[in-house]
Design an enzyme around this catalytic site. Structure first.
Site, mmCIF file in Angstrom:
data_model
loop_
_atom_site.group_PDB
_atom_site.id
_atom_site.type_symbol
_atom_site.label_atom_id
_atom_site.label_comp_id
_atom_site.label_asym_id
_atom_site.label_seq_id
_atom_site.Cartn_x
_atom_site.Cartn_y
_atom_site.Cartn_z
ATOM 1 N N ASP A 199 21.366 2.927 -0.323
ATOM 2 C CA ASP A 199 21.970 1.600 -0.413
ATOM 3 C C ASP A 199 21.805 1.003 -1.806
ATOM 4 O O ASP A 199 22.751 0.479 -2.397
ATOM 5 C CB ASP A 199 21.378 0.673 0.650
ATOM 6 C CG ASP A 199 19.863 0.819 0.788
ATOM 7 O OD1 ASP A 199 19.234 1.424 -0.109
ATOM 8 O OD2 ASP A 199 19.306 0.332 1.785
ATOM 9 N N ASP A 214 22.684 -1.132 11.003
ATOM 10 C CA ASP A 214 21.755 -0.159 11.573
ATOM 11 C C ASP A 214 21.697 -0.347 13.082
ATOM 12 O O ASP A 214 22.137 -1.367 13.620
ATOM 13 C CB ASP A 214 20.367 -0.327 10.956
ATOM 14 C CG ASP A 214 20.284 0.274 9.559
ATOM 15 O OD1 ASP A 214 21.236 0.972 9.155
ATOM 16 O OD2 ASP A 214 19.272 0.036 8.866
ATOM 17 N N ASP A 236 19.543 -1.177 15.213
ATOM 18 C CA ASP A 236 18.820 -2.293 15.834
ATOM 19 C C ASP A 236 19.374 -3.654 15.421
ATOM 20 O O ASP A 236 18.770 -4.684 15.724
ATOM 21 C CB ASP A 236 17.333 -2.215 15.483
ATOM 22 C CG ASP A 236 17.092 -2.239 13.977
ATOM 23 O OD1 ASP A 236 17.779 -1.480 13.276
ATOM 24 O OD2 ASP A 236 16.221 -2.986 13.508
ATOM 25 N N ASP A 245 23.603 10.919 14.575
ATOM 26 C CA ASP A 245 22.908 12.105 14.066
ATOM 27 C C ASP A 245 21.748 12.505 14.967
ATOM 28 O O ASP A 245 20.849 13.238 14.536
ATOM 29 C CB ASP A 245 22.375 11.836 12.657
ATOM 30 C CG ASP A 245 23.390 12.178 11.573
ATOM 31 O OD1 ASP A 245 24.505 12.599 11.925
ATOM 32 O OD2 ASP A 245 23.080 12.009 10.378
#
EC number: 2.4.1.32
Length: 549
Positions: free
Chosen positions: A304, A210, A212, A151
């Protein structure tokens, strides 16, 4: 003449003294009749919330200790777990020939189809890490799809991410680079859009990381068997491990809080209720559980947790596996951490507002589970905890030094916070020396969490404000041949000043000084320490930062 002047001075002094006495008397009346009753009510409200919180912490700590340490109720004992075996007897996840079976032998069809989603947004510092780790997962190449959901709004970063995906595709990795025309729904919107592609319909499970996060190569071999052999499990959550926890004091304190979260909150929820809040990453979902729960929703900033609660109401069980750890990065700047905590706290409180009635009216779950969700999971942990911490320790206690009519029970002011601190220290034995800093820092952060919780409960206009947590890439920037970031420009000194923290610091300094000079409660040592903590963070002396210009 001098005698007359002396009489005037005496008269003026007497008048001033009389005026001062009148003001003091008036303040005493107002204080006793108006201020003291309100403040005393606040004290008892805080006492009630303190009891709720300490009982909840004690319950979770006891369950996590007894279940895991004493009874050894580890996931492998509670649920069936066997390596995925091929038709010819080969075992996925072993060495030699077995590993060959897991990486694409003739019996690859024995392995379920897995989708790996990596949502990202302008992740220039860390995108290579997550993509590389996902592409290195041990799994038959024709039974896994890596989906990069980009995105990013920076065209240069999008080009870099797309180029990285093409490089892995040339290595015969089944990787898809997906973009959207807009960022509607933020992360939830990206994950939902990713699941709409036709090729995902063949997938039984979806792992989410994610940008990272760096899973080990055997991540799927360790987690998927729980889902394959236990059809009632809808989610397997693993533990986060932090590669940059030693960057500064703030990251060390974050590690303490998150380690407690996983060791106590997630462990107790998994052991007693087969439910906990999904952490948004480093977990594997059963696709049918996501679909049955209604898919991803963007109505809050905690998509989540939203999905986890809805899936739980449908009867799905969750499993936390603390022995499986996934490397990740902690926010190392105070600004990034403030945004992250606001998003998490505000979103959770707002979800409570939106789902309380739905949970109460749900006929598919027991009264016990409803009580756990509404009282323990939401009310005590997501509403009481952030409000109590700031209101009691940073407002009520300091103000009480100016109102002698108000009394605070010792058990509420000393014994309860001491008990909570000890229970935290038991699960973080290696960080006991950081406990004083943790207490002061958490009290400062409680100001932001309380504001965020009230924003979510009242659903003000900024309730769904989404700010992506900044990744700095602390643990890799010194190892790169070509830096990922251009040289950072010096920060404007004004940007490092946080007015709310400094305003609270001034209030605390006034209260502490009053107690030192005129008061009789002797709270000034604690109040001064807390004031200095607010001052330090108010001037940006927390986390990493560039020099002021």
């Amino acid at each position: 003449m001098e005698g007359q002047w002396g009489r005037w001075r005496l008269a003026a002094a007497a008048a001033a003294s009389s005026s001062g006495d009148q003001i003091a008397a008036a303040w005493a009346v107002v204080r006793a009749r108006a201020v003291a009753p309100v403040l005393q009510f606040a004290v008892w409200a805080c006492m009630a919330m303190s009891v709720m919180l300490v009982l909840e912490v004690a319950y979770m700590s006891l369950v996590s200790l007894v279940a895991v340490k004493l009874l050894r109720r580890v996931p492998e004992r509670r649920y069936k777990w066997e390596p995925i075996t091929t038709g010819s007897g080969g075992v996925g996840g072993g060495d030699g020939e077995d590993e060959e079976a897991a990486t694409g032998g003739r019996e690859a069809a024995a392995f379920p189809m897995v989708l790996v989603q990596i949502p990202m947004y302008n992740e220039k510092e860390v995108y290579k890490l997550s993509i590389g780790a996902a592409c290195a997962l041990t799994w038959p190449p024709d039974r896994i799809i890596i989906q990069v959901l980009d995105d990013s709004t920076d065209p240069a970063i999008k080009d870099l991410v797309e180029l990285e995906c093409k490089d892995w595709a040339r290595k015969e990795i089944n990787i898809k680079y997906e973009i959207r025309d807009n960022r509607k729904g933020y992360k939830a919107g990206a994950l939902k859009k990713g699941m709409e592609h036709i090729y995902t319909q063949q997938c039984d499970f979806v792992a989410i990381f994610d940008a990272d996060f760096q899973p080990e190569s055997d991540f799927l071999l360790k987690t998927i068997p729980f889902l394959v052999h236990n059809p009632k499990i809808g989610l397997v959550q693993t533990r986060w491990e932090f590669v940059n926890y030693d960057v500064c004091l703030m990251t060390r304190i974050q590690k303490m809080s998150l380690d407690y979260h996983f060791k106590v909150e997630q462990e107790s929820g998994s052991s007693m209720h087969s439910f906990f809040g999904f952490n948004g990453t480093a977990g594997v979902w059963r696709v049918s559980a996501i679909n049955e729960a209604g898919g991803w929703k963007d109505r809050t900033t905690v998509e989540d947790m939203d999905l986890a609660v809805r899936a739980s109401l449908k009867g799905w069980q969750f499993l936390y596996v603390g022995d499986i750890r996934v490397k990740s990065e902690l926010p190392s700047t105070f600004k990034a951490y403030r945004h992250q905590q606001h998003r998490w706290t505000c979103g959770a409180a707002n979800l409570f507002r939106k789902m309380a009635t739905e949970i109460a009216k749900n006929k598919g779950v027991s009264v016990w589970k409803k009580l756990h969700l509404l009282y323990s999971f939401f009310f005590v942990r997501r509403v009481v905890a952030p409000i109590l911490t700031f209101l009691f320790y940073c407002v009520v206690i300091p103000l009480s030094v100016m109102v002698p009519e108000v009394s605070i029970p010792v058990w509420g002011m000393v014994y309860i916070p001491t008990a909570i601190t000890i229970m935290n220290a038991i699960r973080n034995p290696g960080s006991i020396h950081l406990m004083p800093f943790w207490i002061l820092f958490e009290n400062v952060m409680a100001m932001h969490r309380m504001r965020a919780a009230l924003t979510g409960l009242l659903e003000t206009m900024n309730v769904n404000q989404w700010v992506v947590t900044e990744k700095v890439g602390d643990h890799v920037k010194d190892k790169l041949e070509v830096p990922l970031l251009e040289p950072l420009k010096p920060t404007d000194c004004v940007e490092r000043i946080y007015i709310p923290e400094l305003m609270v610091a001034f209030y605390l300094l006034v209260c502490a000084s009053y107690d030192l000079v005129l008061g009789a409660k002797h709270y000034y040592l604690y109040i001064y320490l807390q004031a200095f903590a607010f001052i330090a963070l108010g001037f940006g002396f927390a986390g990493t930062s560039t020099p002021c210009s």
